[in-house]
Design an enzyme around this catalytic site. Structure first.
Site, PDB file in Angstrom:
ATOM      1  N   HIS A 158      18.454  -8.406-103.400  1.00  0.00           N
ATOM      2  CA  HIS A 158      17.525  -7.457-102.986  1.00  0.00           C
ATOM      3  C   HIS A 158      18.108  -6.319-101.919  1.00  0.00           C
ATOM      4  O   HIS A 158      17.109  -5.767-101.466  1.00  0.00           O
ATOM      5  CB  HIS A 158      16.231  -8.024-102.256  1.00  0.00           C
ATOM      6  N   SER A 279      29.387  20.670 -98.906  1.00  0.00           N
ATOM      7  CA  SER A 279      27.771  21.365 -99.011  1.00  0.00           C
ATOM      8  C   SER A 279      27.833  22.609 -98.624  1.00  0.00           C
ATOM      9  O   SER A 279      29.002  23.040 -97.839  1.00  0.00           O
ATOM     10  CB  SER A 279      27.034  20.534 -98.264  1.00  0.00           C
ATOM     11  N   LYS A 285      29.067  17.747 -94.442  1.00  0.00           N
ATOM     12  CA  LYS A 285      28.692  16.950 -95.426  1.00  0.00           C
ATOM     13  C   LYS A 285      30.023  16.538 -96.403  1.00  0.00           C
ATOM     14  O   LYS A 285      30.865  17.675 -96.525  1.00  0.00           O
ATOM     15  CB  LYS A 285      27.683  17.551 -96.322  1.00  0.00           C
ATOM     16  N   GLU A 292      28.151  10.116-108.484  1.00  0.00           N
ATOM     17  CA  GLU A 292      26.894  10.453-108.659  1.00  0.00           C
ATOM     18  C   GLU A 292      26.885  11.132-110.238  1.00  0.00           C
ATOM     19  O   GLU A 292      25.651  11.014-110.919  1.00  0.00           O
ATOM     20  CB  GLU A 292      26.416  11.622-107.817  1.00  0.00           C
TER      21      GLU A 292
END
Ligand code: ARG
Length: 459
Positions: A158, A279, A285, A292
């Site tokens: 979980h 970024s 970043k 992804e």
């Protein structure tokens, strides 16, 4: 023969220009050229052996096809939309090159058995390449797992801290998934390796062909048994895409973990700069774009599986033009899967595990609570009672902001007098993982054994 249609004899009007472009597949099926030529060479060789064409004709066909293959590879071949697909383009070029003999190549054959053969040959080759990348990724996982066999990591259920595990053990879970993927690819390749050629349009041919011989030349295990099934079957494409979808699902889950682990909040790993991007606005970043994107690409492969199932679902026997739609989903599946596997195989060895951060995280969240319950069971308490005792100790720890291992013996004994000084051995993270010492368990010793077994069976 210029761009004249092979069926011109029966037609009075030329094909509408838009229809011609709409029905053409040469834009995408030209990538089957190598398999198409190999299939034609084998077919011509068989025709000559059976006395259906003579040996000079065969030689002219074979030499002509080899030249065409060269032309294509050198970028000298001009593909024509008017000639619809890869098969007619190559046949027309052959006749242009060698004259009359070229017109005999299509004896006892149809594009229906030809295309079915080409795709099987193509997929067979591609599966080998996919397996090579998959194996490379598996080896990378084994190397990393070996180096991290003792590294403590919190195991989650979980996404809440559950029990301590070793990072090596976690990586070996990915290894197992990929191993099943390899099995599935091999299995579907085995079933795919039957030859449609000889089925011709749908019913077979009146010429005395030798299908076993052609199959042997092309490395097929056997000819397909039924001519109708041979030209209409695309099960192998669906099986392949299904195996590919599962594999992409695995890579997507794996990607998800890499994204989570590399976040500032987890900090379990550092992904190499070469697999991340920055970024354009936020200078701090470093984004895990590659995992992804692979997570995202799984969606299109799942979609291709559904395209193919839907493509086939209501087709009457035997060949229908619908089948031309099988290629783009297949090709896109292969391209994206191969790219994802290649990138994963390169990215995994470049991972920098952050052992301290993993250990610190495992220290939080009462990861050794089950160990304490098991300890109490060994001291004679039934498991359910032990569960409750430890639950109370954890509640106390939450209140005090202290782990079980940070409590004094007296504090622990307040929850159960069965607790003795030896409890601290089992409350350590190392003690906890080392105790799970059986096949499939997380103990470093077992992880090393699992890696050893894997290395033995991995090609
Ligand atoms: N381009 C076609 C395909 O991809 C080849 C087979 C065409 N056969 C036919 N009868 N129209 O399926």
């Amino acid at each position: 023969m210029s761009d004249k249609k092979p069926w011109a004899g029966r037609f009075h009007e030329p094909t509408d220009a838009f229809v011609e472009a709409f029905t053409a597949s040469v834009g995408f099926d030209q990538r089957l050229y190598r398999q198409d030529i190999a299939g034609s060479i084998a077919h011509a060789t068989m025709l000559a052996r059976q006395g259906i064409i003579d040996e000079d004709e065969r030689d002219a066909i074979v030499t002509g096809l080899e030249k065409i293959r060269d032309d294509i590879e050198q970028g000298r071949f001009e593909w024509s939309v008017a000639l619809e697909d890869v098969h007619m383009n190559i046949e027309a070029a052959l006749t242009r090159k060698i004259g009359e003999a070229g017109k005999k190549l299509h004896t006892g054959r149809s594009r229906n058995d030809q295309v079915a053969t080409d795709i099987r040959l193509y997929l067979r080759d591609e599966i080998q390449e996919l397996l090579d990348e998959l194996r490379r990724l598996q080896h990378a996982l084994l190397d990393l797992a070996e180096a991290e066999a003792e590294t403590i990591l919190p195991g989650f259920t979980h996404l809440q801290t559950a029990q301590p595990i070793t990072f090596g053990h976690h990586l070996m879970a990915w290894f197992e998934m990929l191993d099943r993927d390899a099995e599935r690819l091999l299995d579907c390749r085995g079933r795919m390796n039957r030859m449609p050629l000889g089925a011709a349009a749908l019913a077979g041919t009146t010429f005395p062909i030798d299908r076993d011989y052609t199959a042997e030349l092309l490395g097929f295990d056997a000819p397909c048994s039924n001519s109708l099934d041979a030209v209409s079957d695309r099960d192998f494409a669906i099986e392949f895409t299904s195996a590919a979808a599962l594999l992409m699902m695995h890579l997507s889950r794996f990607s998800e973990e890499l994204v989570i682990w590399s976040s500032a909040q987890f900090g379990f790993i550092i992904l190499s700069d070469s697999f991340c991007t920055g970024s354009s606005i936020m200078p701090q970043k470093k984004n895990p774009d590659v995992p992804e994107l692979i997570r995202g690409k799984s969606g299109r492969v799942f979609g291709h599986l559904f395209s193919l199932l839907t493509l086939m679902k209501a087709q009457p026997l035997a060949y229908n033009k619908d089948n031309q739609e099988d290629k783009e989903p297949l090709f896109d599946t292969i391209d994206n899967l191969k790219g994802s596997l290649k990138i994963f195989a390169d990215m995994i060895p470049a991972i920098q595990p952050q052992r301290e951060a993993m250990r610190e995280a495992a220290q939080k969240g009462f990861a050794t609570a089950t160990d304490l319950a098991d300890y109490l069971v060994r001291k004679g308490l039934p498991f359910r009672d032990a569960h409750e005792v430890v639950g109370k100790a954890v509640a106390f720890g939450v209140e005090q902001r202290r782990d079980l291992s940070e409590m004094t013996l007296d504090e622990l004994r307040a929850f159960s007098p069965r607790i003795e000084n030896d409890v601290f051995d089992i409350l350590t993270l190392e003690g906890s993982v080392a105790a799970r010492d059986h096949i499939g368990g997380t103990a470093p010793h077992q992880v090393r054994l699992a890696i050893g077994r894997a290395r033995q069976r991995l090609p």
